[in-house]
Design a protein around this motif. Structure first.
Motif, short mmCIF file in Angstrom:
data_model
loop_
_atom_site.label_atom_id
_atom_site.label_comp_id
_atom_site.label_asym_id
_atom_site.label_seq_id
_atom_site.Cartn_x
_atom_site.Cartn_y
_atom_site.Cartn_z
N LEU A 47 -11.77 17.52 17.16
CA LEU A 47 -10.40 17.39 17.01
C LEU A 47 -9.91 16.15 16.17
O LEU A 47 -8.97 16.11 15.26
N PHE A 48 -10.92 15.30 16.27
CA PHE A 48 -10.81 13.93 15.29
C PHE A 48 -12.09 13.58 14.96
O PHE A 48 -12.86 12.56 15.24
N PRO A 49 -12.27 14.41 13.91
CA PRO A 49 -13.76 14.07 13.32
C PRO A 49 -13.91 12.76 12.61
O PRO A 49 -14.93 12.18 12.39
N LYS A 50 -12.92 11.90 12.30
CA LYS A 50 -13.02 10.76 11.59
C LYS A 50 -12.94 9.56 12.38
O LYS A 50 -13.10 8.30 11.91
N VAL A 51 -12.92 9.87 13.79
CA VAL A 51 -13.02 8.81 14.69
C VAL A 51 -14.46 8.59 15.45
O VAL A 51 -14.70 9.73 15.80
N GLY A 59 -8.98 0.61 13.05
CA GLY A 59 -8.23 1.59 12.49
C GLY A 59 -8.07 2.62 13.22
O GLY A 59 -7.14 3.69 12.87
N ASP A 60 -8.84 3.00 14.48
CA ASP A 60 -8.86 4.17 15.21
C ASP A 60 -7.56 4.71 15.70
O ASP A 60 -7.21 5.76 15.71
N PRO A 61 -6.95 3.81 16.28
CA PRO A 61 -5.57 4.26 16.87
C PRO A 61 -4.72 4.86 15.67
O PRO A 61 -3.87 5.90 16.15
N LEU A 62 -4.75 4.21 14.45
CA LEU A 62 -3.75 4.83 13.48
C LEU A 62 -4.33 6.06 13.07
O LEU A 62 -3.73 7.06 12.88
N ARG A 63 -5.72 6.42 13.15
CA ARG A 63 -6.28 7.59 12.57
C ARG A 63 -6.09 8.52 13.73
O ARG A 63 -5.68 9.85 13.43
N VAL A 833 -12.00 1.45 -2.03
CA VAL A 833 -10.40 1.63 -1.48
C VAL A 833 -10.07 3.18 -1.27
O VAL A 833 -9.58 3.70 -0.26
N ARG A 834 -10.82 4.18 -2.28
CA ARG A 834 -10.64 5.59 -1.79
C ARG A 834 -11.26 6.08 -0.50
O ARG A 834 -10.43 6.80 0.26
N ASP A 835 -12.49 5.48 -0.12
CA ASP A 835 -12.90 5.80 1.20
C ASP A 835 -12.28 5.51 2.19
O ASP A 835 -12.02 6.07 3.38
N LYS A 836 -11.62 4.26 2.13
CA LYS A 836 -10.78 3.67 3.29
C LYS A 836 -9.67 4.46 3.27
O LYS A 836 -9.27 4.98 4.64
N ILE A 837 -8.77 4.71 2.26
CA ILE A 837 -7.71 5.78 2.45
C ILE A 837 -7.97 7.13 2.88
O ILE A 837 -7.37 7.78 3.78
N TYR A 838 -9.01 7.66 2.38
CA TYR A 838 -9.63 8.84 2.92
C TYR A 838 -9.72 8.89 4.35
O TYR A 838 -9.34 9.98 5.19
#
Length: 853
Positions: A47-51, A59-63, A833-838
């Motif tokens: 459900l949360f592949p980027k965490v 930044g995980d809570p925001l993700r 910056v791109r990877d961070k935003i992504y």
């Protein structure tokens, strides 16, 4: 007190509402996942592949919040599986719509029926006899030609306003779209006629209505662009003529008695190539399926190397070394002609390996046609050229030479205009000696020799069967050097022995040779097209003095029709847009030698193309790429200035600026792909591997025999696939058993690695006889290259454009990574910056089984 209580109650009510909404949301999410049937709560990462739950980040809570909102609001389809294709539901058509669709289908069917009837009526096939009683008389043909010519002239030259031109264009586009769906050669010929009309009308309009006669600078640049367009129009027409009816010649069987087969001399010219490259060709020639007393192999060594002489003696072939080196390869062959007596001469470059049935498939035409002086076969390459290797599309996109050897030479063959290409060809000795041997006046001795044979009235033939294979150029610099020689040589022939003049040639032969020479004059026109929009964007000079809308009404149909016809005709021999990439890479480098050859045709020397090399380290060829980088900088500057003019320039120029910026962006796309080719990838093998699927057997020291499949091979080793490969041990010596024409041969090999179902083997020492057999069982198999050559799909312009866009993007990315400071620093900062935003963007859920494996 009451106020405090009310505040607390309100606070708890808010918490309660938030809790209810949260539970409702997650309940909806649970229902989605259960309905989808592919996701469970056992793997939160689905459900949360980027965490990363094992190593949380700030930044995980925001993700979690962003991904949770995405999952609640958007119904999920797991991205690891493709949903079954469902055709779109038909809309509710009105009776008028239904009548229109019905009329469209009826029109298509009517056109197809009419074309089929016309093909049958006119007997447009290879058995058509123009001299038959039903054929049109000469007077009737002339009258028909006059009528058709007048009709085409009216379609080309009649002036029209906006509305009439729009209707005219739409009608022709509709007819072309319908014809595109009809198979057969006759529909292709009609598409060519439409394309000629539209392109000629565009050129007529350009010459009469778009030149800026009030501005000297604009007129000068405008005439340059028109000259480039006239060149492109001539090449387009000649290309249609050349490829209108490819002959597709089939082999002719030989007499049953081998004593009636002629004697041959096989020439293998060499200068500075390594012996390992030459050995393969010699081993293949030693195993040819031709009576051994009927051919003799000659190693023509212009390098004067004793190692070559000793090797020739060991394998039992003739070694020829001439005292001088004048006229390079042509002089080498002419010297050998005086030392030999065979009725026919077969010439193979030292890296071209003939299959064992080469002569059995090709020699029959000489016995059938006594006037046949030359038969040429394709140059097929089993290693990738720089475009295929550096862009990583080997066996996915046809190479640069596929169009010529797959279609153009076959089209020339209809007009008795196929010509000698220097290798993989057979020439009858008597005609060759009659013209004084191989031509030495130009650096493209092959095409010049066939031109002289045709002037003497002899015939040529092209057999479109890949019955030999060789090494492609390894680096872009070597590739460009080879093309420079070809361009210079063909321009020399145009000046010294112009096919449009002189005796002996039929008109169609003249056009075939002229088109081949015009092709190599593309450098200057391509450079003009790459810089033309910059004249308006940077210098504010109108080179096309016409409204932008009217220009589009003429130029878009011209581009559409020519692209449509080329896509259909070229099919799987040249994909859309790739020809422009090839021309862009070569334009700067062929422009100068062709101009010099036009004015000083005797200048220029023969250069040997290096083969069989290695590229130990990946690098960007800054020397070769300088012209591309300069053109990129100019076009980027043009785009920036065009954007400034859009923002602050007059409104009356917005349309013109947009058109020129679109042209500039397309040029940047081509230049980016050219820059991507300049990034040389590592090539650690000096002997490329050939992909294969051949059944073999493995004889183990224990006496067991295992069946396997040969997946690739080289001169040093092979890779096999077998279910019981785990039984093979590293360092083990075994025999690989292969079959050839009902006979079985064993080759000793050492296991270099073994894992799962794959093993890599290295050949042990093989004597000359064993190497000849090994080459016959691998490189010289008759079916090897036929399979690999026919593996391309038909052209899909949209997909082809996507491929070029991806290559162009890669080229710019590579340049930013390794360019001068501060470009790499800016690029890496952008990536970070791109990877961070992504990492904060929501992602579709993955199947839980991905995480359990």
């Amino acid at each position: 007190m009451f106020e405090v209580f009310r505040h607390e109650t309100s606070h708890f009510n808010n918490i309660g509402r938030f809790t209810v909404l949260l539970w409702l949301g997650f309940s909806w999410l649970f229902l989605q996942s259960q309905i989808a049937g592919r996701t469970t709560w056992s793997a939160p990462a689905t459900l949360f592949p980027k965490v990363n739950f094992s190593r949380p980040r700030w930044g995980d809570p925001l993700r979690l919040l962003i991904q949770g909102a995405w999952l609640i609001c958007i119904r999920q389809t797991p991205s690891d599986t493709q949903p079954a294709f469902k055709p779109p539901l038909p809309k509710a058509y009105t009776p008028g719509d239904l009548r229109s669709v019905h009329w469209l289908f009826k029109s298509t069917a009517l056109i197809r029926w009419g074309i089929m009837r016309a093909e049958k009526k006119l007997s447009l096939h290879q058995s058509y006899n123009p001299a038959s009683d039903k054929a049109l008389s000469r007077t009737q043909q002339q009258m028909l030609g006059i009528i058709v010519g007048c009709a085409m002239l009216l379609c080309i030259s009649v002036p029209m306003d906006y509305q009439a031109q729009t209707i005219y264009v739409c009608v022709l586009l509709l007819v072309a779209a319908l014809l595109r769906q009809v198979s057969g050669r006759f529909s292709t010929m009609l598409l060519m006629v439409l394309s000629v009309i539209v392109s000629s009308r565009y050129l007529w309009w350009r010459l009469n209505n778009s030149l800026n006669w009030d501005d000297a600078l604009g007129l000068f640049f405008g005439l340059l662009i028109v000259a480039a367009e006239i060149y492109a129009w001539i090449v387009l027409l000649l290309g249609y003529f050349q490829n209108i009816w490819p002959l597709r010649r089939n082999p002719v069987p030989l007499p049953g008695n081998e004593q009636d087969w002629p004697k041959l001399d096989i020439f293998i010219p060499t200068y500075n190539e390594p012996l390992d490259v030459v050995k393969a060709t010699i081993y293949a020639c030693l195993g040819l399926d031709w009576p051994r007393d009927k051919f003799e192999i000659h190693l023509l060594d212009d390098g004067k190397r004793d190692t070559f002489k000793d090797f020739a003696k060991d394998v039992g072939i003739n070694y020829i070394r001439r005292p001088t080196n004048e006229h390079a390869k042509a002089g080498n062959i002419n010297y050998a002609l005086k030392q030999t007596t065979g009725e026919y001469v077969a010439i193979f470059d030292c890296d071209h390996i003939p299959t064992r049935g080469f002569f059995q498939l090709s020699m029959g035409w000489f016995l059938k046609d006594p006037k046949l002086a030359l038969i040429q076969t394709p140059h097929h390459f089993y290693s990738p050229d720089p475009f295929e290797r550096n862009l990583s599309h080997f066996h996915q996109v046809p190479s640069e030479g596929t169009l010529f050897y797959g279609l153009t030479q076959d089209g020339n063959d209809l007009w008795n205009g196929s010509f000698f290409c220097g290798s993989c060809a057979i020439i009858r000795r008597i005609p060759l000696e009659e013209i004084g041997g191989i031509a030495v006046e130009t650096v493209t001795e092959d095409a010049h020799t066939s031109l002289r044979l045709h002037r003497k009235g002899y015939n040529s033939a092209y057999l479109r069967v890949p019955i030999s294979a060789g090494l492609a150029t390894e680096t872009l610099s070597a590739h460009i050097g080879q093309r420079i020689r070809w361009a210079r040589g063909m321009t020399q022939i145009l000046r010294l022995d112009n096919p449009l003049r002189g005796p002996g040639l039929k008109w169609h032969q003249r056009l075939c040779y002229f088109n081949a020479m015009m092709h190599f004059l593309s450098g200057i026109p391509r450079l003009i097209f790459l810089t033309a929009p910059l004249v308006f964007l940077l210098l504010h000079t109108y080179v096309i003095y016409a409204p932008a809308g009217l220009l589009l009404l003429y130029v878009i149909p011209h581009m559409f029709h020519s692209s449509l016809v080329n896509s259909k005709v070229h099919g799987k021999y040249r994909y859309s847009f790739w020809g422009e990439v090839y021309e862009t890479v070569l334009a700067w480098y062929v422009a100068r030698p062709t101009i010099v050859a036009l004015f000083a045709p005797h200048k220029g020397t023969f250069n040997v193309t290096a083969k069989g090399g290695r590229i130990d380290e990946e690098y960007f060829d800054w020397v070769i790429s300088k012209p591309y980088l300069l053109l990129i900088a100019l076009n980027v500057l043009g785009c920036i200035w065009g954007g400034f003019r859009l923002a602050f320039g007059p409104e009356t120029e917005i349309a013109a600026v947009l058109v020129n910026m679109a042209w500039t962006l397309y040029n940047l796309l081509l230049l980016g792909a050219a820059a991507a080719v300049a990034r040389e990838l590592k090539q650690i093998r000096s002997t490329p591997r050939v992909v294969a699927d051949i059944p073999v057997s493995l004889a183990l020291p224990s006496g067991h025999r295992l069946s396997a499949r040969l997946r690739d091979f080289s001169f040093n080793g092979m890779r096999i696939e077998h279910e019981a490969t785990s039984a093979l041990e590293e360092g083990q010596i075994l025999d690989v058993i292969m079959e050839r024409a009902g006979e079985y041969f064993a080759f000793s090999a050492k296991v270099m690695f073994s894992n799962n179902t794959v093993a890599g083997l290295q050949l042990q020492y093989l004597d000359h006889q064993e190497m000849t057999r090994y080459v016959q069982c691998t490189f010289a198999r008759s079916d090897n290259w036929i399979k690999s050559r026919g593996g391309f799909h038909y052209d899909r312009p949209g997909f082809s454009f996507k491929q070029i866009a991806a290559a162009s993007l890669r080229g710019y990315q590579q340049f930013l990574e390794i360019g001068p400071k501060p470009l790499p620093q800016i690029y890496y900062f952008y990536q970070a910056v791109r990877d961070k935003i992504y990492s904060y963007l929501p992602t579709r859920i993955q199947s839980a089984r991905h995480f359990s494996n």
